[in-house]
Motif scaffolding. Structure first.
Motif, short mmCIF file in Angstrom:
data_model
loop_
_atom_site.label_atom_id
_atom_site.label_comp_id
_atom_site.label_asym_id
_atom_site.label_seq_id
_atom_site.Cartn_x
_atom_site.Cartn_y
_atom_site.Cartn_z
N GLY A 175 1.48 -64.12 -13.26
CA GLY A 175 2.26 -65.41 -13.03
C GLY A 175 1.98 -66.87 -13.56
N PRO A 176 0.79 -67.23 -13.58
CA PRO A 176 0.34 -68.59 -14.51
C PRO A 176 0.28 -67.82 -15.95
N LEU A 177 0.51 -68.78 -16.79
CA LEU A 177 0.30 -68.52 -18.28
C LEU A 177 -1.18 -68.69 -18.65
N ASN A 178 -1.49 -67.67 -19.61
CA ASN A 178 -3.12 -67.80 -20.22
C ASN A 178 -3.35 -69.12 -20.59
N ASP A 237 -5.06 -56.34 -28.07
CA ASP A 237 -5.81 -55.06 -28.25
C ASP A 237 -7.21 -55.40 -27.95
N LEU A 238 -7.75 -55.04 -26.69
CA LEU A 238 -9.21 -55.45 -26.36
C LEU A 238 -9.94 -54.13 -25.93
N VAL A 258 -9.59 -65.08 -23.55
CA VAL A 258 -8.76 -63.92 -23.36
C VAL A 258 -9.42 -62.85 -22.33
N LEU A 259 -10.95 -63.01 -22.19
CA LEU A 259 -11.48 -61.97 -21.43
C LEU A 259 -11.27 -62.09 -19.93
N PRO A 260 -11.44 -61.13 -19.18
CA PRO A 260 -11.29 -61.17 -17.70
C PRO A 260 -12.53 -62.20 -17.24
N PRO A 261 -12.16 -62.91 -16.32
CA PRO A 261 -13.15 -64.05 -15.93
C PRO A 261 -14.57 -63.34 -15.68
N VAL A 262 -15.72 -63.85 -16.04
CA VAL A 262 -17.08 -63.13 -16.24
C VAL A 262 -17.50 -62.93 -14.66
N VAL A 263 -16.91 -63.81 -13.82
CA VAL A 263 -17.48 -63.58 -12.49
C VAL A 263 -16.64 -62.01 -12.12
N GLU A 311 -19.25 -69.23 -20.78
CA GLU A 311 -19.55 -69.79 -22.19
C GLU A 311 -19.07 -68.54 -22.96
N VAL A 312 -18.25 -68.77 -23.82
CA VAL A 312 -17.65 -67.56 -24.73
C VAL A 312 -18.00 -67.99 -26.26
#
Length: 262
Positions: free
Chosen positions: A30-33, A146-147, A190-195, A239-240
């Motif tokens: 729904g929301p944009l990245n 592509d991840l 771009v990663l899924p949330p670290v939580v 942190e990324v």
């Protein structure tokens, strides 16, 4: 011009106004990245700057923009011989959605005097991919990427989270494209949330995100590593760090986000 270039294009109206069209292909249910939205804003801010590269961006996400027309308003604050400063706002339906402070400069590509080494991930062929989302999920972002994930950091997919807020993956665009500063703006978010690796699920909206461009990346895969230090009171930090194919640290970020519900 790649699909990503088109999706982040900013068309100049006057010295401080840019028309943009937010692409539905970068949605996360729904929301944009947020990284995609920063790339859109940075296209305008760099075009309005005398310098080539967005070396520091600090963005506050007031609302969640939706696909469709919008505008970026760029307010130059100061420009010296080597650094420029500006404020930029993403406006949609006359409502401010995101506000950012952006520092621009021109990076010369000098060899680093010191740099940490990238994390050691398994070979790409031994890394995992996320399953394709269902069409009705609204997760269109996956088709653009592509991840390839370090397997322990996606144990949450099978109900075995590592217990630590972490995520590590190789990253490139699905369409062949050398990474540039705008791809890096996407990469830091771009990663899924670290939580997720700590056992939480659900949309985790970014509230504040700051990232730094440290070098223009070399062609090839990027290595992206995310971690968190505290999950508390419905908030978490992330942190990324991003390394290019030459093993150089090319981007760093820190964001504050809400823990997802669901």
């Amino acid at each position: 011009m790649t699909k990503f270039d088109e999706a982040t294009q900013a068309i100049k109206v006057d010295d401080q106004t840019y028309d943009v069209c937010l692409d539905p292909g970068y949605a996360i249910g729904g929301p944009l990245n947020g990284g995609y939205l920063m790339a859109v804003i940075l296209r305008a801010a760099v075009d309005a700057s005398p310098f080539e590269h967005p070396v520091s961006t600090s963005a506050q996400f007031h609302k969640a923009p939706v696909p469709g027309p919008a505008r970026v308003l760029v307010e130059p604050l100061k420009a010296g011989r080597t650094v420029g400063f500006a404020r930029a706002r993403l406006i949609q339906n006359d409502v401010p959605q995101i506000e950012a402070l952006i520092t621009t400069a021109t990076l010369a590509g000098a060899d680093p005097g010191f740099s940490e080494k990238p994390p050691v991930l398994p070979p790409i062929e031994d890394c995992g991919k996320l399953p394709d989302p269902k069409p009705e999920s609204g997760m269109t972002l996956n088709a653009q990427l592509d991840l390839r994930f370090d397997p322990p950091t996606i144990g949450w997919l099978s109900g075995r989270p590592s217990g630590r807020p972490e995520s590590r993956a190789y990253f490139r665009m699905a369409e062949e494209q050398d990474p540039d500063p705008y791809v890096l703006a996407l990469a830091v978010d771009v990663l899924p949330p670290v939580v997720f690796s700590a056992g939480y699920r659900g949309w985790a909206p970014t509230v504040d995100l700051t990232w730094h461009l440290r070098a223009v990346p070399a062609p090839g895969w990027l290595t992206v590593a995310g971690s968190g230090r505290l999950i508390s009171d419905g908030w978490f930090d992330e942190e990324v760090e991003v390394w290019d194919s030459a093993g150089r640290l090319v981007a760093q970020s820190r964001q504050l986000a809400r823990v997802g519900r669901g």
